[in-house]
Design a protein around this motif. Sequence first.
Motif, PDB file in Angstrom:
ATOM      1  N   ALA A 445       0.845  -1.196   0.000  1.00 45.40           N
ATOM      2  CA  ALA A 445       0.000   0.000   0.000  1.00 45.40           C
ATOM      3  C   ALA A 445       0.882   1.248   0.000  1.00 45.40           C
ATOM      4  N   ALA A 448       2.539   1.889  -3.296  1.00 49.61           N
ATOM      5  CA  ALA A 448       1.636   2.315  -4.374  1.00 49.61           C
ATOM      6  C   ALA A 448       1.334   3.811  -4.307  1.00 49.61           C
ATOM      7  N   ASP A 472      -5.684   1.512   0.030  1.00 46.00           N
ATOM      8  CA  ASP A 472      -4.787   2.658  -0.165  1.00 46.00           C
ATOM      9  C   ASP A 472      -5.331   3.579  -1.249  1.00 46.00           C
ATOM     10  N   GLY A 476      -3.206   2.080  -7.992  1.00 44.28           N
ATOM     11  CA  GLY A 476      -4.080   1.004  -8.497  1.00 44.28           C
ATOM     12  C   GLY A 476      -3.285  -0.007  -9.325  1.00 44.28           C
ATOM     13  N   ILE A 477      -4.014  -1.042  -9.762  1.00 44.71           N
ATOM     14  CA  ILE A 477      -3.359  -2.141 -10.496  1.00 44.71           C
ATOM     15  C   ILE A 477      -3.945  -2.250 -11.903  1.00 44.71           C
ATOM     16  N   ILE A 485      -0.988 -11.002  -9.762  1.00 42.41           N
ATOM     17  CA  ILE A 485      -0.305 -10.403  -8.601  1.00 42.41           C
ATOM     18  C   ILE A 485       0.003 -11.405  -7.489  1.00 42.41           C
ATOM     19  N   THR A 491       6.234  -9.138 -10.104  1.00 36.59           N
ATOM     20  CA  THR A 491       6.408  -7.809  -9.518  1.00 36.59           C
ATOM     21  C   THR A 491       6.460  -6.767 -10.621  1.00 36.59           C
ATOM     22  N   GLY A 498      11.207  -4.796  -5.455  1.00 34.59           N
ATOM     23  CA  GLY A 498      10.173  -5.820  -5.316  1.00 34.59           C
ATOM     24  C   GLY A 498      10.732  -7.194  -5.633  1.00 34.59           C
ATOM     25  N   THR A 499      10.185  -8.189  -4.950  1.00 36.40           N
ATOM     26  CA  THR A 499      10.621  -9.559  -5.229  1.00 36.40           C
ATOM     27  C   THR A 499       9.474 -10.373  -5.798  1.00 36.40           C
ATOM     28  N   GLY A 500       8.262  -9.848  -5.666  1.00 37.36           N
ATOM     29  CA  GLY A 500       7.102 -10.587  -6.153  1.00 37.36           C
ATOM     30  C   GLY A 500       6.736 -11.748  -5.242  1.00 37.36           C
ATOM     31  N   LEU A 501       7.250 -11.740  -4.016  1.00 39.58           N
ATOM     32  CA  LEU A 501       6.959 -12.848  -3.099  1.00 39.58           C
ATOM     33  C   LEU A 501       5.917 -12.488  -2.060  1.00 39.58           C
ATOM     34  N   LEU A 503       2.828 -11.117  -1.853  1.00 39.20           N
ATOM     35  CA  LEU A 503       1.439 -11.566  -1.917  1.00 39.20           C
ATOM     36  C   LEU A 503       1.339 -13.082  -1.945  1.00 39.20           C
ATOM     37  N   SER A 504       2.282 -13.746  -2.647  1.00 38.49           N
ATOM     38  CA  SER A 504       2.175 -15.207  -2.722  1.00 38.49           C
ATOM     39  C   SER A 504       2.429 -15.828  -1.357  1.00 38.49           C
ATOM     40  N   PHE A 529      -6.981  -4.695  -0.276  1.00 30.09           N
ATOM     41  CA  PHE A 529      -6.751  -6.124  -0.086  1.00 30.09           C
ATOM     42  C   PHE A 529      -7.464  -6.540   1.196  1.00 30.09           C
TER      43      PHE A 529
HETATM   44  P1  ADP Z   1       6.356  -7.106  -4.638  1.00 28.45           P
HETATM   45  O1  ADP Z   1       5.729  -6.176  -3.675  1.00 28.45           O
HETATM   46  O2  ADP Z   1       7.690  -7.574  -4.215  1.00 28.45           O
HETATM   47  O3  ADP Z   1       6.312  -6.651  -6.036  1.00 28.45           O
HETATM   48  P2  ADP Z   1       3.997  -8.677  -4.169  1.00 28.45           P
HETATM   49  O4  ADP Z   1       3.677 -10.121  -4.357  1.00 28.45           O
HETATM   50  O5  ADP Z   1       3.730  -8.152  -2.788  1.00 28.45           O
HETATM   51  O6  ADP Z   1       5.477  -8.465  -4.613  1.00 28.45           O
HETATM   52  O7  ADP Z   1       3.135  -7.834  -5.172  1.00 28.45           O
HETATM   53  C1  ADP Z   1       3.113  -8.183  -6.477  1.00 28.45           C
HETATM   54  C2  ADP Z   1       2.694  -7.004  -7.340  1.00 28.45           C
HETATM   55  O8  ADP Z   1       1.319  -6.718  -7.067  1.00 28.45           O
HETATM   56  C3  ADP Z   1       3.393  -5.726  -7.073  1.00 28.45           C
HETATM   57  O9  ADP Z   1       4.627  -5.635  -7.779  1.00 28.45           O
HETATM   58  C4  ADP Z   1       2.396  -4.686  -7.561  1.00 28.45           C
HETATM   59  O10 ADP Z   1       2.462  -4.568  -8.949  1.00 28.45           O
HETATM   60  C5  ADP Z   1       1.080  -5.315  -7.220  1.00 28.45           C
HETATM   61  N1  ADP Z   1       0.505  -4.791  -6.014  1.00 28.45           N
HETATM   62  C6  ADP Z   1       0.387  -5.413  -4.827  1.00 28.45           C
HETATM   63  N2  ADP Z   1      -0.222  -4.605  -3.922  1.00 28.45           N
HETATM   64  C7  ADP Z   1      -0.518  -3.452  -4.572  1.00 28.45           C
HETATM   65  C8  ADP Z   1      -1.154  -2.232  -4.175  1.00 28.45           C
HETATM   66  N3  ADP Z   1      -1.632  -2.044  -2.938  1.00 28.45           N
HETATM   67  N4  ADP Z   1      -1.279  -1.255  -5.099  1.00 28.45           N
HETATM   68  C9  ADP Z   1      -0.806  -1.445  -6.366  1.00 28.45           C
HETATM   69  N5  ADP Z   1      -0.184  -2.590  -6.783  1.00 28.45           N
HETATM   70  C10 ADP Z   1      -0.038  -3.566  -5.894  1.00 28.45           C
END
Ligand code: ADP
Length: 541
Positions: A445, A448, A472, A476-477, A485, A491, A498-501, A503-504, A529
Amino acid sequence: MAGLFIGFLIPHALLSAYFHLQFHSTLKKSGKLSLSAIAESQKNTIDLFLQERVVNLFNLFHSREFTLEPDSQNMENYLGNLRQTNDAFVDVGFLNDRGVQTGYAGPFPALLGKDYSNEVWFKTLMGQSEDYLISDIYLGFRNKPHFTIAIRQSIDGRRYVMRSTLDPDKFYMFLRSISHGKDVDSTLVNRKGYFQVVDPGKGNLLALSDVTPESDSGAGVMEIDRNGEPILTAYTWLKETPWALLVSQPLSVAHADMYRARQVLIASLVVIILSIGAIIYYTTRKLMVRAQATAEKGLTLQHQLIHASKLAAIGELSTGIAHEINNPLAIIIATTGVIKDLLNPDFHLDASPEAIGKELAIIDSAAFRAKRITHQLLDLGRKSQPAMVQSDVHAILDDVLGGLKEREFQKKNIEIIRNYDPDVPAILIDPDAMRQVFLNLLNNAGDAIEGPGTITVTSGLADGFVRVTVKDSGEGIEPEYMKRIFDPFFTTKDVGKGTGLGLSVSRNIVELMGGRIDALSVKGAGSSFTVSLPARVSGDN
Ligand code: ADP
């Protein structure tokens, strides 16, 4: 490969078919033209031959030696003269003004004295303006096929005739001598289609031919069927007599060039198709092998990328860990220093057990904090079942927000709005794991939001679930990213950031506790979320 082959074959086949048809019709035309040309040239030669024979007889009739009462010697001389010019002349006769043959020389002396006044050719010659005539082939008095050339001459108002017969066999030999072209066969037919001159092997004199050309059209070519064999026949009408010259050639010979060309075309087509097919096959195979190699390389690259992402994740994690552990360690070191100073008599400080106890409490708290961080790390790495403890969700949220996060957000001008529902009960969860989840959501959050913004943390209870929403006011996405995501290593953040880990890992944790995470986002208007956790308390099953 098949597509490529068909793609090549169809236009090629169409083009070949088109050229073949064009070529076919040109060659067919040229076959007809060449036969017509043969017929035309033969016709001219025959006409010339007949004209010459007429002239021979005419010259004789108008010569000085000619007498109106020729004796047999005169007639023999005439015949000798004629046969000198051409051996097709069989005999010669002189007819007086009543049509009676008063002079004759030749192999049928019985014809002397014969009255020809009722013969067809005689009547025709007398009835026409032209003063010569070439008759059709007929049997006549001698009962042998022959044809007659007759010349009419008026002397002192009386009309006399000089006639000579020609041998059709000799005429045929002449025709043979002027015939050229492979398997070309020439015949002459009269208006009614009866053979006038014919190869004895092909038909009988005076028999009806299977071809009767139209007498009013000058020349032409037609295709006929003779005993199952297609024959090309060119016809043309003679100038001197109403006979048509028929020049025939089997179609297979007339179109031999065409058949040969077709064979060459088909053979070259087969060779071209086979070679192009082979080229397509080998090229495609080579390409496929290369593509496979590239795909394998790509796969290795993907593995390397995943590995790199993992390393980056570990790197980022380590930086975080170092930071998180360094703080309590620094507090511990500083506080031990304070205790040492308190116990140093030189400083005359308050070394009472209370004062020292106060400092020890600080050390204790910092040590616990460090211990909690290492636990958190262990939880992240461990795939084991979460340690479920009856916990207050709000307390966990406050703990996360109250630590590092709040200060960081303040710096970035991000306002935190807590919208807690006091009715949310304490539930069975793994508090350390949940801390990790909330931390990830809050980090995302915060990332972003560019510039000032708000993060609203809302809790609530509905349908047997405790729901915590982190909303937040960020960027946005992108809709096309929504499905991805939660994928590990997905990521959109800069390398190293970012590692892209997050959320997973968070989803794994929440699902292990029987809950779920849902994301909602509007591009440009922020994201939310929601973590839903079963509202279980200890004692529940
Ligand atoms: P990372 O934060 O390392 O990129 P995440 O798995 O936490 O890995 O998130 C994956 C992707 O999801 C992020 O790179 C972003 O593009 C998107 N994302 C997640 N949360 C948000 C958010 N609150 N606002 C915008 N994009 C988000």
